[in-house]
Design an enzyme around this catalytic site. Structure first.
Site, PDB file in Angstrom:
ATOM      1  N   LYS A 111       0.824  -1.214   0.000  1.00 26.89           N
ATOM      2  CA  LYS A 111       0.000   0.000   0.000  1.00 26.89           C
ATOM      3  C   LYS A 111       0.856   1.260   0.000  1.00 26.89           C
ATOM      4  CE  LYS A 111      -4.246  -1.988   0.981  1.00 26.89           C
ATOM      5  NZ  LYS A 111      -5.585  -2.011   1.362  1.00 26.89           N
ATOM      6  N   LYS A 213      -5.163 -10.553  -5.807  1.00 27.74           N
ATOM      7  CA  LYS A 213      -6.376 -10.891  -5.052  1.00 27.74           C
ATOM      8  C   LYS A 213      -7.531  -9.976  -5.468  1.00 27.74           C
ATOM      9  CE  LYS A 213      -6.307  -8.161  -0.842  1.00 27.74           C
ATOM     10  NZ  LYS A 213      -7.208  -7.956   0.243  1.00 27.74           N
ATOM     11  N   LYS A 216     -11.223  -4.360  -3.366  1.00 30.36           N
ATOM     12  CA  LYS A 216     -12.111  -3.208  -3.544  1.00 30.36           C
ATOM     13  C   LYS A 216     -11.447  -2.132  -4.377  1.00 30.36           C
ATOM     14  CE  LYS A 216     -13.644  -3.672   1.225  1.00 30.36           C
ATOM     15  NZ  LYS A 216     -13.021  -3.315   2.499  1.00 30.36           N
TER      16      LYS A 216
END
Ligand code: AQP
Length: 351
Positions: A111, A213, A216
């Site tokens: 991230k 994966k 969202k």
């Protein structure tokens, strides 16, 4: 009885990965455990948010919990920021955990990207708040998707270091319980929480790329099935899902090196609550032109009632808010009981 805690961030539309990897397990655990399910809004501050939407996102995740079958009367459903003890314990854990531990977390590395110096301190300390969420209830089990495994290991490391750093004070106050650490039996205050990961759907991958994966934040909506998708979108996304030209194999090892095929088989297995082997027994030798429509029908059958129920519950905003407020009060009492002892253990003057 086991005490189960888990959380979901209000960062966007829930998808099939969140449902099969986490929420479906939350529902199943209700019969055997005392459960605390939390919309972790403080965690979501580490992501790019539209703050005007945060309250409604929090309600939407709550509606998804309730629509999936979580019973807020028998168990506890609330949003994290109502119970300030989570943040208090996170600060204490920030003083127990080491920066090196946080720096090694793959979620932080992913991230934060290349420009780590500019990542927020909150993103680095995310696992410390997650450990506090769990340990402020001294939860024994945490159902999560496979991506959270490393954070659960860190939660155990933090618990163990706290127990160790303060072992004399824990013993002196008589607030410890006996627990096994490897071969040794030690007296600790925080349990070494067990993750509940596994089954055929512990890591659902993107429908467009079997190496990523389902998430969202993927810019392509075709990469995921949202819990709010209608039957047409679900069918379209499954029809367009990336696959290879081979038929499905009859045995599990025939899926090796075929991540997209394995993913669709895993999704089928998760939705039908059967093993991947059983799916291959039924569909082995079949082409995707046969398997995909069967998967789409199953997904619509399982997800459409949840979507309908989510809409119904979301319309009753007063009910959703009342669930969160009641859950927050009950969670707050449990969390405060833990924190009173923690403050004593570390020597803070209170009372
Ligand atoms: N693809 C997945 N397969 C299985 N489980 C998954 N989970 C998330 N993605 C998958 C599990 O869902 C729970 C809630 O996740 P979260 O709210 O912490 O959000 P996240 O992991 O950040 O979800 P996303 O969709 O992957 O968001 P972004 O795009 O922000 O990274 C957790 O138990 C998680 O394991």
């Amino acid at each position: 009885k086991p005490l189960v805690f888990s959380g979901v961030q209000p960062t966007g539309n829930l998808h099939l990965g969140n449902y099969l990897g986490a929420i479906k397990k939350f529902v199943a655990l209700q019969d055997t455990s005392d459960c605390i399910y939390c919309v972790v809004d403080l965690h979501s501050l580490t992501a790019q948010l539209v703050h005007e939407d945060l309250k409604d996102q929090t309600r939407a995740i709550t509606a998804a919990f309730l629509a999936s079958g979580i019973d807020p009367k028998k168990h506890i459903v609330f949003n994290q920021s109502r119970v300030m003890q989570h943040a208090e314990l996170a600060w204490i854990f920030n003083c127990v955990a080491r920066i090196g531990w946080m720096n090694r977390m793959t979620q932080f590395k992913d991230k934060a990207g290349k420009d780590r110096e500019n990542a927020s301190l909150g993103l680095l300390a995310y696992p410390s708040l997650m450990a506090a969420d769990i340990l402020v209830y001294r939860a024994t089990h945490v159902p999560v998707g496979d991506d959270q495994k490393q954070h659960l290991e860190l939660t155990r490391d933090i618990a163990q270091k706290f127990n160790n750093d303060f072992s004399d004070r824990i013993a002196g106050l008589g607030v410890g319980v006996e627990m096994k650490v490897g071969e040794e039996t030690v007296n600790g205050f925080f349990p070494l929480t067990e993750p509940i990961i596994g089954g055929p759907a512990a890591r659902i991958m993107s429908l467009r790329d079997g190496s990523k994966k389902m998430s969202k934040s993927d810019p392509s909506d075709l990469s995921r099935i949202n819990l709010t998708d209608d039957a047409d979108s679900i069918s379209k996304k499954i029809r367009k899902a990336k696959t290879d030209p081979e038929a499905l194999p009859g045995e599990l090892d025939g899926l090796a090196g075929r991540p997209e095929a394995e993913n669709l088989v895993g999704i089928y297995a998760g939705l039908a609550e059967i093993s991947k082997e059983a799916v291959l027994k039924e569909f082995g030798g079949q082409q995707f032109s046969v398997f995909k429509p069967a998967l789409a029908d199953l997904a619509v059958e399982k997800l459409a009632p949840i979507a309908g129920e989510m809409r119904r519950i979301s319309d009753d905003r007063a009910y959703v808010d009342a669930v969160l407020s009641d859950g927050g009060e009950r969670a707050g009492l449990l969390a405060e009981a833990t924190m009173k002892t923690v403050r004593d253990i570390i020597g803070l003057l209170q009372g």
